[in-house]
Write a protein that holds these residues in place. Structure first.
Motif, PDB file in Angstrom:
ATOM      1  N   ALA A 485      -0.374  -7.310  18.037  1.00  0.00           N
ATOM      2  CA  ALA A 485       0.633  -7.612  17.022  1.00  0.00           C
ATOM      3  C   ALA A 485       0.201  -7.050  15.683  1.00  0.00           C
ATOM      4  N   PRO A 486       1.133  -6.733  14.807  1.00  0.00           N
ATOM      5  CA  PRO A 486       0.769  -6.192  13.494  1.00  0.00           C
ATOM      6  C   PRO A 486      -0.067  -7.185  12.700  1.00  0.00           C
ATOM      7  N   LYS A 487      -1.006  -6.630  11.942  1.00  0.00           N
ATOM      8  CA  LYS A 487      -1.878  -7.449  11.111  1.00  0.00           C
ATOM      9  C   LYS A 487      -2.289  -6.621   9.903  1.00  0.00           C
ATOM     10  N   PHE A 488      -2.037  -7.181   8.711  1.00  0.00           N
ATOM     11  CA  PHE A 488      -2.395  -6.483   7.485  1.00  0.00           C
ATOM     12  C   PHE A 488      -3.881  -6.666   7.235  1.00  0.00           C
ATOM     13  N   THR A 489      -4.562  -5.547   7.146  1.00  0.00           N
ATOM     14  CA  THR A 489      -5.986  -5.582   6.852  1.00  0.00           C
ATOM     15  C   THR A 489      -6.246  -5.551   5.346  1.00  0.00           C
ATOM     16  N   THR A 490      -5.320  -4.978   4.545  1.00  0.00           N
ATOM     17  CA  THR A 490      -5.419  -4.984   3.088  1.00  0.00           C
ATOM     18  C   THR A 490      -4.092  -5.478   2.534  1.00  0.00           C
ATOM     19  N   PRO A 491      -4.067  -6.645   1.878  1.00  0.00           N
ATOM     20  CA  PRO A 491      -2.778  -7.170   1.382  1.00  0.00           C
ATOM     21  C   PRO A 491      -2.361  -6.481   0.083  1.00  0.00           C
ATOM     22  N   LEU A 492      -1.123  -6.762  -0.353  1.00  0.00           N
ATOM     23  CA  LEU A 492      -0.634  -6.273  -1.635  1.00  0.00           C
ATOM     24  C   LEU A 492      -1.216  -7.103  -2.769  1.00  0.00           C
ATOM     25  N   SER A 493      -1.396  -6.467  -3.919  1.00  0.00           N
ATOM     26  CA  SER A 493      -1.938  -7.148  -5.097  1.00  0.00           C
ATOM     27  C   SER A 493      -0.891  -7.141  -6.198  1.00  0.00           C
ATOM     28  N   ASP A 494      -0.860  -8.195  -6.976  1.00  0.00           N
ATOM     29  CA  ASP A 494       0.067  -8.270  -8.111  1.00  0.00           C
ATOM     30  C   ASP A 494      -0.250  -7.145  -9.087  1.00  0.00           C
ATOM     31  N   ARG A 495       0.822  -6.511  -9.604  1.00  0.00           N
ATOM     32  CA  ARG A 495       0.665  -5.363 -10.496  1.00  0.00           C
ATOM     33  C   ARG A 495       1.482  -5.586 -11.772  1.00  0.00           C
ATOM     34  N   ALA A 496       1.119  -4.846 -12.811  1.00  0.00           N
ATOM     35  CA  ALA A 496       1.881  -4.806 -14.074  1.00  0.00           C
ATOM     36  C   ALA A 496       2.111  -3.334 -14.418  1.00  0.00           C
ATOM     37  N   ALA A 497       3.358  -2.956 -14.661  1.00  0.00           N
ATOM     38  CA  ALA A 497       3.715  -1.557 -14.938  1.00  0.00           C
ATOM     39  C   ALA A 497       4.390  -1.456 -16.317  1.00  0.00           C
ATOM     40  N   THR A 498       4.492  -0.229 -16.809  1.00  0.00           N
ATOM     41  CA  THR A 498       5.105   0.043 -18.120  1.00  0.00           C
ATOM     42  C   THR A 498       6.432   0.773 -17.899  1.00  0.00           C
ATOM     43  N   VAL A 499       7.375   0.421 -18.691  1.00  0.00           N
ATOM     44  CA  VAL A 499       8.696   1.042 -18.555  1.00  0.00           C
ATOM     45  C   VAL A 499       8.558   2.543 -18.750  1.00  0.00           C
ATOM     46  N   GLY A 500       9.121   3.280 -17.774  1.00  0.00           N
ATOM     47  CA  GLY A 500       9.105   4.725 -17.857  1.00  0.00           C
ATOM     48  C   GLY A 500       7.918   5.373 -17.184  1.00  0.00           C
ATOM     49  N   TYR A 501       6.970   4.614 -16.724  1.00  0.00           N
ATOM     50  CA  TYR A 501       5.785   5.181 -16.065  1.00  0.00           C
ATOM     51  C   TYR A 501       5.804   4.822 -14.584  1.00  0.00           C
ATOM     52  N   THR A 502       5.718   5.855 -13.706  1.00  0.00           N
ATOM     53  CA  THR A 502       5.778   5.652 -12.254  1.00  0.00           C
ATOM     54  C   THR A 502       4.570   4.824 -11.784  1.00  0.00           C
ATOM     55  N   THR A 503       4.824   3.879 -10.873  1.00  0.00           N
ATOM     56  CA  THR A 503       3.754   3.021 -10.312  1.00  0.00           C
ATOM     57  C   THR A 503       3.847   3.000  -8.798  1.00  0.00           C
ATOM     58  N   ARG A 504       2.770   2.514  -8.123  1.00  0.00           N
ATOM     59  CA  ARG A 504       2.717   2.550  -6.637  1.00  0.00           C
ATOM     60  C   ARG A 504       2.081   1.252  -6.137  1.00  0.00           C
ATOM     61  N   LEU A 505       2.681   0.709  -5.053  1.00  0.00           N
ATOM     62  CA  LEU A 505       2.150  -0.482  -4.366  1.00  0.00           C
ATOM     63  C   LEU A 505       1.524  -0.044  -3.038  1.00  0.00           C
ATOM     64  N   LEU A 506       0.282  -0.516  -2.733  1.00  0.00           N
ATOM     65  CA  LEU A 506      -0.451  -0.080  -1.536  1.00  0.00           C
ATOM     66  C   LEU A 506      -0.875  -1.282  -0.701  1.00  0.00           C
ATOM     67  N   CYS A 507      -0.900  -1.072   0.667  1.00  0.00           N
ATOM     68  CA  CYS A 507      -1.453  -2.054   1.626  1.00  0.00           C
ATOM     69  C   CYS A 507      -1.771  -1.317   2.911  1.00  0.00           C
ATOM     70  N   SER A 508      -2.510  -1.947   3.833  1.00  0.00           N
ATOM     71  CA  SER A 508      -2.862  -1.330   5.129  1.00  0.00           C
ATOM     72  C   SER A 508      -2.567  -2.328   6.238  1.00  0.00           C
ATOM     73  N   VAL A 509      -2.177  -1.765   7.388  1.00  0.00           N
ATOM     74  CA  VAL A 509      -1.785  -2.594   8.515  1.00  0.00           C
ATOM     75  C   VAL A 509      -2.227  -1.915   9.809  1.00  0.00           C
ATOM     76  N   ARG A 510      -2.459  -2.753  10.851  1.00  0.00           N
ATOM     77  CA  ARG A 510      -2.774  -2.213  12.165  1.00  0.00           C
ATOM     78  C   ARG A 510      -1.960  -2.956  13.203  1.00  0.00           C
ATOM     79  N   GLY A 511      -1.799  -2.311  14.378  1.00  0.00           N
ATOM     80  CA  GLY A 511      -1.034  -2.899  15.464  1.00  0.00           C
ATOM     81  C   GLY A 511      -0.766  -1.859  16.515  1.00  0.00           C
ATOM     82  N   SER A 512      -0.508  -2.331  17.746  1.00  0.00           N
ATOM     83  CA  SER A 512      -0.215  -1.433  18.866  1.00  0.00           C
ATOM     84  C   SER A 512       0.904  -2.088  19.679  1.00  0.00           C
TER      85      SER A 512
END
Length: 585
Positions: A485-512
């Motif tokens: 079953a899917p399992k997140f090995t790295t969860p998402l972290s709360d972020r703060a971004a600035t208006v007009g500046y591109t931002t990215r959310l990252l996480c990792s998951v495994r499963g078969s």
């Protein structure tokens, strides 16, 4: 205490019961012979109490009424006389007493009772009383004077047993002879000897020892001391130098003298400069091992003055001078064997003696050689590529312990021998890795500290390895189920971004099998919105937000889902506005 007590003129008779039921003690005091306080006691213990017969006059007196006695003058008892004790008033059988006594004041005697105790009567408070009347004896009248003695005073019969002859003590037995008499020290004028206590002493004990000596060739024994000595050591002093003395020790008790314990040989009275001492080399203190055919040359130094007498023994017997040569000097002795044989093995005892002093040493010699082969070896079984062997120990071990065995095999085609087992300690072995279709013979050598035996024991039977068809079968391995079953090995972290500046959310998951990834904003699926870019590569999931505005903030969720299940992870994104001061505008 019971009895009849009268005035001083009468013979007074007292009866004291003993703790023993058949023992009575009588007290007699003849008034004409001794003072009032002088009492005589007679103790008797009859073997069997005889019944007492009463006379007709006595029986009539018992039945007559008791007359009132007149008071008589009473003498004051002496101050030294002990007060009369009143024994317990108990009835006793009349036949237990040797004589029947009348109570004071004419009272009737106590009735017969079955208990075997002596008759006991109370002592009257008044000292005036009539003596006991025997059978056929007349009692004195009351008007008689108090100090008048009766014509015939009846005394109780005393029964005494004849004394037994004492058992004679056993005759005293002399002790055995003192043991192990030896010389402890000797000089020009003194001789010190020592000995061991006799083996048997006897019941009469041991009074001491007498030491005697005489010159060799004479029979005049002289005592070395005036009194017996209790010690096991004695020094004979004031001897003449040069004398040859014989010494003996005799044990003494109540039965007399024992057999003497003597020295083994006469002792010369002279000063011993150096006592004999063997200086055994270190390599000879343990077992000395040599091979057959080797030369043996043992040098053993010693001390002693005057020159000691050297003697050798082998196993308690004299040496064979044909096999062993002995050379002695004043400082050492040499044992030489030109060519050693196994018969030369044994315990050699060296003795160094100066007068009565002696020192001994033991040299153990072991002559060894190669052992013989095992007695027998046989092929027990053969199966597959294996053969089982069994053998027995050799008859001749070469005068040394067997340390192991060597097992060899030979192919019948080539006849060449190859060592399979070396320094093997057991008597059974299994030979493996034989070649299919070949026939093998086996042989076994025995081994000791000298080496391997010259010959070997060979198996009579041949082990043949049969050819058999072999079908190779591939192994089957069960398939492994990698579903997960899917399992997140790295969860998402709360972020703060600035208006007009591109931002990215990252996480990792495994499963078969590989899970499907979905992104949501505030629980709403983002889908194909061009403002957002969704990527998933090798389990790394990312969400790119291009030039976010203040309305793009919120809770973002990533959901992974496959056939085995799903997993969710969330984070909070805050988009901040840049505030520009008025002057800057």
């Amino acid at each position: 205490m019971g009895g009849i007590i009268s005035v001083s003129g009468w013979v007074e008779l007292g009866l004291l019961t003993s703790p023993h039921p058949l023992c009575y003690i009588y007290y007699l005091r003849p008034s004409s012979l001794c003072h009032a306080e002088d009492w005589l006691s007679v103790c008797t213990m009859p073997s069997k109490p005889a019944p007492i017969k009463k006379s007709p006059a006595k029986k009539a007196a018992d039945k007559a009424p008791e007359p009132a006695p007149e008071p008589a003058p009473v003498e004051a008892p002496p101050a030294e006389a002990p007060p009369a004790e009143a024994p317990p008033a108990e009835a006793a059988p009349a036949e237990a007493a040797p004589a029947e006594a009348a109570a004071p004041g004419g009272e009737a005697p106590a009735e017969e009772a079955p208990a075997p105790a002596a008759p006991v009567e109370e002592a009257p408070p008044a000292p005036a009383a009539a003596p006991a009347a025997e059978e056929g004896a007349t009692a004195p009248t009351e008007d008689a004077p108090a100090d008048a003695a009766p014509a015939e005073a009846a005394e109780p019969a005393v029964v005494e047993e004849p004394p037994k002859a004492p058992t004679p003590p056993p005759p005293a037995v002399p002790t055995s002879a003192p043991r192990d008499v030896f010389v402890e020290d000797v000089n020009d004028s003194n001789l010190t000897i020592n000995w061991t206590t006799p083996e048997t002493i006897g019941d009469s004990g041991l009074d001491g020892y007498i030491i005697e000596y005489c010159k060799s060739g004479t029979t005049d024994w002289v005592k070395a001391q005036e009194q017996v000595t209790p010690a096991n050591r004695y020094c004979i002093k004031n001897l003449t130098a040069g004398d040859l003395l014989q010494v003996r020790v005799v044990a003494v008790n109540a039965a007399g003298r024992s057999e003497p314990g003597t020295l083994s040989e006469p002792v010369p009275i002279r000063e011993v400069v150096d006592r004999p001492k063997i200086r055994m080399p270190r390599n000879l203190r343990s077992k000395y091992v040599r091979q057959v055919g080797e030369q043996i040359n043992l040098v053993i130094p010693f001390l002693g003055k005057p020159k000691p007498v050297v003697s050798w023994l082998k196993d308690g017997q004299p040496l064979d001078t044909k096999r062993v040569n002995i050379r002695n000097s004043e400082k050492d002795t040499i044992m030489f064997i030109r060519q050693a044989e196994r018969e030369d093995s044994g315990a050699y005892e060296l003795s160094i003696k100066v007068d009565s002093f002696e020192d001994k040493a033991l040299v153990t010699l072991q002559i060894v050689e190669r052992p013989g082969p095992p007695t027998s070896v046989k092929l027990v079984d053969s199966w597959g590529f294996n053969a089982a062997l069994e053998w027995t120990v050799p008859k001749d071990n070469g005068n040394s312990e067997i340390t192991g065995y060597t097992v060899q095999k030979a192919d019948r085609k080539t006849g060449e021998w190859f060592t399979v087992l070396d320094h093997y300690h057991r008597l059974t072995a299994t030979i493996s890795d034989l070649i299919m279709g070949n026939a093998y013979s086996f042989r076994v050598f025995s081994e000791n500290q000298v080496g391997v035996s010259d010959s070997a024991a060979i198996t009579k039977n041949v082990a043949t390895i049969q050819k058999t068809g072999i079908v190779y079968k591939h192994p089957e391995y069960p398939e492994h189920n990698f579903s997960e079953a899917p399992k997140f090995t790295t969860p998402l972290s709360d972020r703060a971004a600035t208006v007009g500046y591109t931002t990215r959310l990252l996480c990792s998951v495994r499963g078969s099998p590989k899970p499907k990834i979905e992104w949501m904003k505030n629980q709403m699926i983002i889908g194909d919105d061009p403002k957002f870019r969704q990527l998933a590569n090798q389990g790394i999931c990312s969400l790119e937000i291009r030039k976010p505005c203040s309305f793009d903030g919120g809770v973002y969720t990533c959901r992974a889902k496959n056939a085995q299940g799903e997993a969710i992870v969330s984070c909070k994104l805050e988009v901040k506005q840049i505030i520009i001061p008025e002057k800057g505008k």
